[in-house]
Design a protein around this motif. Structure first.
Motif, PDB file in Angstrom:
ATOM      1  N   UNK A   1      37.458  41.438  33.338  1.00 15.06           N
ATOM      2  CA  UNK A   1      37.009  40.041  33.364  1.00 15.06           C
ATOM      3  C   UNK A   1      35.670  39.904  34.077  1.00 15.06           C
ATOM      4  N   UNK A   2      35.546  40.654  35.189  1.00 10.46           N
ATOM      5  CA  UNK A   2      34.319  40.600  35.977  1.00 10.46           C
ATOM      6  C   UNK A   2      33.135  41.099  35.145  1.00 10.46           C
ATOM      7  N   UNK A   3      33.374  42.233  34.426  1.00  6.23           N
ATOM      8  CA  UNK A   3      32.323  42.803  33.550  1.00  6.23           C
ATOM      9  C   UNK A   3      31.892  41.814  32.488  1.00  6.23           C
ATOM     10  N   UNK A   4      32.899  41.160  31.867  1.00  4.87           N
ATOM     11  CA  UNK A   4      32.608  40.176  30.812  1.00  4.87           C
ATOM     12  C   UNK A   4      31.776  39.024  31.346  1.00  4.87           C
TER      13      UNK A   4
ATOM     14  N   UNK B   1      23.460  37.317  29.222  1.00  3.23           N
ATOM     15  CA  UNK B   1      23.075  36.805  27.900  1.00  3.23           C
ATOM     16  C   UNK B   1      22.629  35.349  27.983  1.00  3.23           C
ATOM     17  N   UNK B   2      23.366  34.583  28.818  1.00  2.00           N
ATOM     18  CA  UNK B   2      23.002  33.168  28.965  1.00  2.00           C
ATOM     19  C   UNK B   2      21.612  33.009  29.547  1.00  2.00           C
TER      20      UNK B   2
ATOM     21  N   UNK C   1      44.023  30.575  38.155  1.00  2.09           N
ATOM     22  CA  UNK C   1      42.865  31.011  38.958  1.00  2.09           C
ATOM     23  C   UNK C   1      42.294  32.300  38.392  1.00  2.09           C
ATOM     24  N   UNK C   2      41.782  32.284  37.199  1.00  2.00           N
ATOM     25  CA  UNK C   2      41.300  33.544  36.617  1.00  2.00           C
ATOM     26  C   UNK C   2      40.121  34.162  37.385  1.00  2.00           C
ATOM     27  N   UNK C   3      39.369  33.321  38.137  1.00  2.00           N
ATOM     28  CA  UNK C   3      38.220  33.863  38.875  1.00  2.00           C
ATOM     29  C   UNK C   3      38.672  34.528  40.183  1.00  2.00           C
ATOM     30  N   UNK C   4      39.886  34.115  40.687  1.00  2.00           N
ATOM     31  CA  UNK C   4      40.331  34.596  42.008  1.00  2.00           C
ATOM     32  C   UNK C   4      40.764  36.053  41.944  1.00  2.00           C
ATOM     33  N   UNK C   5      40.928  36.612  43.155  1.00  3.51           N
ATOM     34  CA  UNK C   5      41.411  38.004  43.229  1.00  3.51           C
ATOM     35  C   UNK C   5      42.787  38.073  42.565  1.00  3.51           C
ATOM     36  N   UNK C   6      43.134  39.174  41.920  1.00  2.00           N
ATOM     37  CA  UNK C   6      44.456  39.229  41.269  1.00  2.00           C
ATOM     38  C   UNK C   6      45.571  39.414  42.301  1.00  2.00           C
TER      39      UNK C   6
END
Ligand code: ADP
Length: 438
Positions: A80-83, A90-91, A57-62
């Motif tokens: 991760x959030x910044x990226x 950019x997209x 769950x990389x999008x979830x809260x850590x």
């Protein structure tokens, strides 16, 4: 740093507690090892949570964790959030660029430094027949194979656009323009100018047809006027004067019609059929004689030939261009002026030049001088009998011989008209007198 120290203390504490417990149980080393193992188990546990979080769950809260691990989770989460934000921005920029290029009615093709196609819009698929799956990475000249395009592409002089029929539809006329950018990359744009081209063709045909149709009535008029002029002495002076003016104006209309026809022919016909090596000394001397006849001894007209090479071209066209320049010099310079017709080498090529020391032309007029019917001094030009098409004819003739008309003049500084011919247009003269004399 503080967190590091805290982690260190945690390690020391667990090891100490283990050692103390082991001491009490008379097994100090086993106690120490248990303490260290507990510490290791704690870190392994946190590592597993990190791994799970990142892979599942990389999008979830850590996950929350104490000390250094908690800080590490938070950092990673923020990074991760910044990226993700940057990626989304950019997209959306890329999407907007693609949407605007797609919306363009002109074809846009991006080429890499070798000339291979990297990206294009859908107009390019419609106009040039490119296919997304098939053509990416192919060289542009594999798809637009017309030798004129291949030559234009490799010449790398993209100041002027190139007009050609579309490679997939002969009826569609495209104007190609290439821009160099970045690391020798190229942006190719193609615009559909079919309508404009047709209108231009219609205009040319119309002028050519009208001029052609006017020729016969004008010849009839001129013939009758000439006959009547022989009886002019029997007419009252009023009519005789009118007859003279009618003859003058008919002659003017005839030269206008013949200049218009010549211009139309230069525009419509591709030329090249009558090209042959021209002996320039003979040609210049012949035009000099005609100019002297026009001048009637009021000017000093000279010839200077310092390049022995012959110009490969149309005798009729080059003679007409040179005559126009020489006659202009006679007509627009005051009595006593000096006029020089020259043929001389410059660089690899050679220059054909007509120079005079007359009143010259104000530089504001120079950019428009070759436009049809453009005149510096309207009253004076009409009086000299000029049609206003002379320099337009000169420009076309020179372009058809790979030369450009250059004008150098200023008030009171005389005028210099010249065309620079490339070496490819010159040959070592085989024999003298290859051109006829007028
Ligand atoms: P025109 O039939 O009026 O001579 P051209 O196209 O031959 O038309 O020339 C355009 C104008 O350029 C002329 O009206 C004249 O004012 C100017 N011009 C051309 N040659 C010379 C010259 N040698 N000296 C001064 N003015 C010139």
């Amino acid at each position: 740093m503080v967190l590091w120290r805290r982690e260190l203390w945690r390690l020391i504490l667990l090891a100490g507690v283990g050692l103390a417990a082991g001491w009490l149980l008379s097994r100090p080393w086993a106690g120490l090892a248990t303490g260290l193992a507990a510490c290791l188990a704690f870190h392994l546990y946190q590592l597993r949570r990190l791994h799970r979080w990142l892979t599942r769950h990389p999008q979830a809260e850590p996950p929350s964790a104490p000390g250094l691990w908690g800080e590490l989770f938070d950092h990673l989460y923020r990074y991760q959030k910044g990226q993700r934000h940057t990626q989304e921005r950019l997209l959306s920029i890329l999407k907007r660029i693609q949407e605007s290029s797609e919306a363009m009615r002109d074809s846009v093709v991006m080429l890499d430094r070798h000339g291979d196609m990297e990206w294009w819009n859908s107009a390019a698929e419609r106009m040039l027949g490119l296919r997304a799956a098939h053509d990416r990475g192919h060289h542009i000249t594999n798809l637009v194979r017309d030798p004129r395009f291949v030559d234009y592409f490799h010449r790398r002089d993209y100041r002027e656009p190139l007009t050609l029929p579309s490679p997939i539809d002969e009826q569609m006329v495209l104007q190609f323009q290439i821009t160099l950018y970045g690391d020798d990359e190229r942006l190719l744009m193609a615009r559909d100018i079919t309508r404009l081209h047709r209108l231009e063709e219609m205009r040319r045909d119309f002028v050519a047809n009208v001029s052609h149709e006017l020729r016969t009535p004008l010849t009839v008029l001129a013939g009758y006027l000439e006959t009547y002029a022989t009886y002019a002495d029997q007419l009252p002076p009023r009519f005789a004067r009118g007859l003279g003016q009618m003859q003058e104006q008919t002659a003017r209309m005839q030269s206008l019609v013949s200049d218009l026809l010549l211009l139309s022919r230069l525009e419509i016909d591709r030329g090249g059929g009558d090209h042959a090596p021209l002996a320039m000394d003979t040609l210049l001397s012949s035009v000099q004689r005609d100019a002297e006849a026009l001048s009637g001894g009021r000017h000093r007209i000279g010839v200077e030939v310092s390049d022995t090479r012959a110009l490969v071209g149309s005798d009729q066209e080059i003679r007409s261009a040179l005559s126009n320049l020489a006659f202009n010099a006679v007509r627009y310079t005051p009595e006593g002026s000096r006029i020089l017709l020259r043929w001389y080498p410059e660089g690899d090529g050679a220059c054909l030049e007509v120079e005079d020391d007359g009143d010259g032309i104000d530089p504001v007029h120079l950019p428009r001088l070759t436009e049809r019917f453009y005149r510096v001094d309207k009253g004076r030009s009409a009086a000299t009998g000029g049609t206003g098409l002379g320099l337009a004819i000169v420009k076309h003739v020179l372009l058809r011989h790979d030369a450009r008309l250059e004008v150098d003049s200023g008030p009171g500084q005389g005028a210099r008209f010249r065309g620079h011919f490339p070496a490819s247009r010159l040959v070592v003269a085989a024999r003298r007198g290859a051109t006829g004399t007028a």
